[in-house]
Enzyme design. Sequence first.
Site, PDB file in Angstrom:
ATOM      1  N   ASP A   7     -37.849  -9.506  22.295  1.00  0.00           N
ATOM      2  CA  ASP A   7     -37.953  -8.569  21.180  1.00  0.00           C
ATOM      3  C   ASP A   7     -39.113  -8.999  20.274  1.00  0.00           C
ATOM      4  O   ASP A   7     -39.190 -10.156  19.856  1.00  0.00           O
ATOM      5  CB  ASP A   7     -36.624  -8.611  20.415  1.00  0.00           C
ATOM      6  CG  ASP A   7     -36.481  -7.503  19.390  1.00  0.00           C
ATOM      7  OD1 ASP A   7     -37.109  -6.444  19.583  1.00  0.00           O
ATOM      8  OD2 ASP A   7     -35.715  -7.699  18.424  1.00  0.00           O
ATOM      9  N   GLU A  37     -45.648  -1.076  20.673  1.00  0.00           N
ATOM     10  CA  GLU A  37     -45.306  -0.313  19.476  1.00  0.00           C
ATOM     11  C   GLU A  37     -46.543   0.324  18.852  1.00  0.00           C
ATOM     12  O   GLU A  37     -47.600  -0.277  18.780  1.00  0.00           O
ATOM     13  CB  GLU A  37     -44.611  -1.232  18.450  1.00  0.00           C
ATOM     14  CG  GLU A  37     -44.221  -0.514  17.156  1.00  0.00           C
ATOM     15  CD  GLU A  37     -43.232  -1.309  16.298  1.00  0.00           C
ATOM     16  OE1 GLU A  37     -42.339  -1.965  16.853  1.00  0.00           O
ATOM     17  OE2 GLU A  37     -43.365  -1.263  15.056  1.00  0.00           O
ATOM     18  N   SER A  55     -35.271 -12.523  20.178  1.00  0.00           N
ATOM     19  CA  SER A  55     -36.451 -12.564  19.303  1.00  0.00           C
ATOM     20  C   SER A  55     -37.070 -13.952  19.352  1.00  0.00           C
ATOM     21  O   SER A  55     -36.460 -14.904  19.861  1.00  0.00           O
ATOM     22  CB  SER A  55     -36.041 -12.245  17.864  1.00  0.00           C
ATOM     23  OG  SER A  55     -35.265 -13.315  17.345  1.00  0.00           O
ATOM     24  N   HIS A 115     -35.951  -2.468   9.801  1.00  0.00           N
ATOM     25  CA  HIS A 115     -35.059  -3.572  10.174  1.00  0.00           C
ATOM     26  C   HIS A 115     -34.183  -3.993   8.993  1.00  0.00           C
ATOM     27  O   HIS A 115     -34.548  -3.789   7.843  1.00  0.00           O
ATOM     28  CB  HIS A 115     -35.877  -4.770  10.652  1.00  0.00           C
ATOM     29  CG  HIS A 115     -36.569  -4.532  11.958  1.00  0.00           C
ATOM     30  ND1 HIS A 115     -37.923  -4.376  12.065  1.00  0.00           N
ATOM     31  CD2 HIS A 115     -36.079  -4.392  13.215  1.00  0.00           C
ATOM     32  CE1 HIS A 115     -38.242  -4.170  13.330  1.00  0.00           C
ATOM     33  NE2 HIS A 115     -37.145  -4.165  14.052  1.00  0.00           N
ATOM     34  N   GLY A 116     -33.048  -4.584   9.303  1.00  0.00           N
ATOM     35  CA  GLY A 116     -32.206  -5.181   8.277  1.00  0.00           C
ATOM     36  C   GLY A 116     -31.127  -4.252   7.741  1.00  0.00           C
ATOM     37  O   GLY A 116     -30.867  -3.184   8.312  1.00  0.00           O
ATOM     38  N   SER A 159     -28.522  -5.926  13.237  1.00  0.00           N
ATOM     39  CA  SER A 159     -27.835  -6.094  11.944  1.00  0.00           C
ATOM     40  C   SER A 159     -26.342  -5.790  12.016  1.00  0.00           C
ATOM     41  O   SER A 159     -25.534  -6.496  11.399  1.00  0.00           O
ATOM     42  CB  SER A 159     -28.499  -5.209  10.882  1.00  0.00           C
ATOM     43  OG  SER A 159     -29.813  -5.653  10.635  1.00  0.00           O
ATOM     44  N   HIS A 191     -36.358   1.176  17.072  1.00  0.00           N
ATOM     45  CA  HIS A 191     -35.997  -0.089  16.418  1.00  0.00           C
ATOM     46  C   HIS A 191     -35.281   0.217  15.105  1.00  0.00           C
ATOM     47  O   HIS A 191     -35.277   1.346  14.631  1.00  0.00           O
ATOM     48  CB  HIS A 191     -37.259  -0.907  16.127  1.00  0.00           C
ATOM     49  CG  HIS A 191     -37.809  -1.606  17.327  1.00  0.00           C
ATOM     50  ND1 HIS A 191     -37.767  -2.967  17.474  1.00  0.00           N
ATOM     51  CD2 HIS A 191     -38.393  -1.117  18.456  1.00  0.00           C
ATOM     52  CE1 HIS A 191     -38.316  -3.288  18.637  1.00  0.00           C
ATOM     53  NE2 HIS A 191     -38.707  -2.189  19.255  1.00  0.00           N
ATOM     54  N   GLY A 192     -34.709  -0.825  14.517  1.00  0.00           N
ATOM     55  CA  GLY A 192     -34.099  -0.683  13.201  1.00  0.00           C
ATOM     56  C   GLY A 192     -32.984   0.346  13.194  1.00  0.00           C
ATOM     57  O   GLY A 192     -32.845   1.124  12.261  1.00  0.00           O
TER      58      GLY A 192
HETATM   59  P1  13P Z   1     -31.484  -3.499  12.983  1.00  0.00           P
HETATM   60  O1  13P Z   1     -31.894  -4.484  11.930  1.00  0.00           O
HETATM   61  O2  13P Z   1     -31.356  -2.121  12.431  1.00  0.00           O
HETATM   62  O3  13P Z   1     -30.262  -3.934  13.720  1.00  0.00           O
HETATM   63  O4  13P Z   1     -32.704  -3.425  14.050  1.00  0.00           O
HETATM   64  C1  13P Z   1     -32.801  -4.369  15.095  1.00  0.00           C
HETATM   65  C2  13P Z   1     -34.103  -4.281  15.827  1.00  0.00           C
HETATM   66  O5  13P Z   1     -34.860  -3.333  15.751  1.00  0.00           O
HETATM   67  C3  13P Z   1     -34.447  -5.431  16.696  1.00  0.00           C
HETATM   68  O6  13P Z   1     -35.720  -5.283  17.257  1.00  0.00           O
HETATM   69  O1  G3H Z   2     -36.423  -7.300  14.679  1.00  0.00           O
HETATM   70  C1  G3H Z   2     -35.623  -8.042  14.116  1.00  0.00           C
HETATM   71  C2  G3H Z   2     -34.404  -8.499  14.846  1.00  0.00           C
HETATM   72  O2  G3H Z   2     -33.266  -8.133  14.110  1.00  0.00           O
HETATM   73  C3  G3H Z   2     -34.471  -9.975  15.123  1.00  0.00           C
HETATM   74  O3  G3H Z   2     -34.333 -10.700  13.943  1.00  0.00           O
HETATM   75  O4  G3H Z   2     -36.235 -12.329  14.023  1.00  0.00           O
HETATM   76  O5  G3H Z   2     -34.211 -12.740  12.583  1.00  0.00           O
HETATM   77  O6  G3H Z   2     -34.057 -12.931  15.077  1.00  0.00           O
HETATM   78  P1  G3H Z   2     -34.745 -12.263  13.902  1.00  0.00           P
HETATM   79 ZN    ZN Z   3     -37.165  -4.339  16.063  1.00  0.00          ZN
END
Ligand code: 13P
Ligand code: G3H
Ligand code: ZN
Length: 308
Positions: A81, A133, A49, A179-180, A256, A210-211
Amino acid sequence: PLVTTKEMFKKAYEGGYAIGAFNVNNMEIIQGITEAAKEVNAPLILQVSAGARKYAKHTYLVKLVEAAIEETGLPIALHLDHGDSFELCKSCIDGGFTSVMIDASHLPFEENIRITKQVVDYAHSKGVVVEAELGRLSGVEDDVKVAEHEAIYTDPNEVEEFVERTGVDSLAIAIGTSHGAYKFKGEPKLRFDILEEIQRRLPGFPIVLHGASSVIPEYVEMINKYGGQMPGAKGVPEDMLRKAASMAVCKINIDSDLRLAMTATIRKFFAENPGEFDPRKYLGPAREEIKKLVKHKLINVLGCAGKA
Ligand code: 13P
Ligand code: G3H
Ligand code: ZN
Ligand code: NA
């Protein structure tokens, strides 16, 4: 070798499984993931990221991934990412990434198309593939916060035009994940009807989820037991991920769960060994736990073990 996702996605689509895309931020995380993939012979996507790039620096992450490829001999794609600008995507393309995501899903449709196409044109001229996306995930996307009730599912009516006009190689969609570590207040629910409609409209085209962390309850319990506070943490049930992987979803993003595995292990270690102060003593077990977690995902959730 360092590869693009092209071949991986083609085989995953046809085989009804998904490739794991794991976020990487440091050496132990990269080692844990790649050692797991090596043991079960799985193809891999390692993704970085903007925040990871800021934390560890571009060159460190690229060199660590190169080292992992040398150690494992696996096909690994190195992916940006949630790229938020052409400039960031270009910098990663020029700096050795084989795949980038341009995430302009918060912009109006025409703007999303314009910036995505700009990235695709540059990336393809360098042999790099692009993920974009459509629709917005709820929760935290880097600095952009999207509240759960504001989540906008991907509109299947838009996908053909978007893919055709941008020339993008894969598409991230919003069907209820976020996410998260706090994905659902009540019962987990994903809009598989939307996914079905999208795959009907884009036959053979790779979709990205994602997520997709399951926010493994054992880790949440461990964290809470050893001094943490994560009440109500909840993720996507593994059955739903298996179902998505059997459909057009070819890339499943996981960050996560890695964070939880690492944090739970380290919290437990410190609770049980208050006198230790050698980072290898707690980062070693954390790396081992990430390896165990990733093996589980590759074998039991994604179905990509043995596919390298
Ligand atoms: P999580 O927070 O569910 O692990 O998702 C990660 C993600 O989508 C990174 O782009
Ligand atoms: O999309 C979110 C990913 O979990 C990356 O998280 O931006 O804290 O590195 P981050
Ligand atoms: Zn993501
Ligand atoms: Na699939």
